[in-house]
Design a protein around this motif. Structure first.
Motif, PDB file in Angstrom:
ATOM      1  N   LEU A   1       0.853  -1.195   0.000  1.00  0.00           N
ATOM      2  CA  LEU A   1       0.000   0.000   0.000  1.00  0.00           C
ATOM      3  C   LEU A   1       0.883   1.237   0.000  1.00  0.00           C
ATOM      4  N   ILE A   2       0.261   2.401  -0.143  1.00  0.00           N
ATOM      5  CA  ILE A   2       0.982   3.673  -0.103  1.00  0.00           C
ATOM      6  C   ILE A   2       0.948   4.177   1.332  1.00  0.00           C
ATOM      7  N   SER A   3       2.114   4.446   1.917  1.00  0.00           N
ATOM      8  CA  SER A   3       2.159   4.915   3.302  1.00  0.00           C
ATOM      9  C   SER A   3       2.412   6.414   3.409  1.00  0.00           C
ATOM     10  N   ALA A   4       2.942   7.011   2.355  1.00  0.00           N
ATOM     11  CA  ALA A   4       3.198   8.459   2.372  1.00  0.00           C
ATOM     12  C   ALA A   4       3.212   8.985   0.946  1.00  0.00           C
ATOM     13  N   GLN A   5       2.761  10.237   0.811  1.00  0.00           N
ATOM     14  CA  GLN A   5       2.766  10.892  -0.489  1.00  0.00           C
ATOM     15  C   GLN A   5       3.057  12.373  -0.273  1.00  0.00           C
ATOM     16  N   THR A   6       3.980  12.889  -1.038  1.00  0.00           N
ATOM     17  CA  THR A   6       4.272  14.321  -1.033  1.00  0.00           C
ATOM     18  C   THR A   6       3.936  14.855  -2.413  1.00  0.00           C
ATOM     19  N   VAL A   7       3.137  15.915  -2.449  1.00  0.00           N
ATOM     20  CA  VAL A   7       2.607  16.451  -3.708  1.00  0.00           C
ATOM     21  C   VAL A   7       3.055  17.896  -3.873  1.00  0.00           C
ATOM     22  N   HIS A   8       3.668  18.201  -5.001  1.00  0.00           N
ATOM     23  CA  HIS A   8       4.046  19.580  -5.327  1.00  0.00           C
ATOM     24  C   HIS A   8       3.484  19.914  -6.703  1.00  0.00           C
ATOM     25  N   TYR A   9       2.812  21.059  -6.810  1.00  0.00           N
ATOM     26  CA  TYR A   9       2.347  21.513  -8.122  1.00  0.00           C
ATOM     27  C   TYR A   9       1.949  22.988  -8.034  1.00  0.00           C
TER      28      TYR A   9
END
Length: 118
Positions: A103-111
């Motif tokens: 599964l995905i445990s962390a996500q960092t999003v830049h835009y």
């Protein structure tokens, strides 16, 4: 197939299919219960937070044309992306995903979301 046996590539492919449905409850199932997402709108925790973070992004870019370039390094994915709608666009999207136990445990999003002029 249990979540723990899925590779990051399989999780990412499934994630894209779930995003395509627009069902954020279904999408959030690809995240661990303690997942964290850091976005321009703030930091979100758990599957409920993930639904909120993704909901904001999709609301900003409804029916967008998405272009994705994924690069995997073990349990980490660096995703360069762009998205356009008739009114808005993102040309500099970068997400980093960390995978744990299928599964995905962390996500960092830049835009940067900008209005289209042409």
């Amino acid at each position: 197939m249990s979540a723990a046996t899925r590779s990051p590539q399989e999780v990412f492919a499934d994630h894209g299919e779930r995003l395509g449905t627009g069902d954020l409850d279904l999408v959030s199932g690809n995240y661990t219960e303690d997942a964290v997402a850091v976005t321009p709108a703030g930091t979100f925790h758990g599957r409920v937070g993930i639904r909120q973070a993704l909901g904001r992004l999709l609301a900003d870019l409804p029916d967008a044309d998405w272009q994705l370039t994924p690069r995997f390094a073990g349990e980490v994915l660096l995703l360069h992306w762009s998205a356009t709608t008739p009114e808005r666009e993102v040309a500099d999207g970068v997400d980093t995903f960390v995978f744990r136990d299928g599964l995905i445990s962390a996500q960092t999003v830049h835009y940067t979301l900008t209005d289209r002029t042409a």
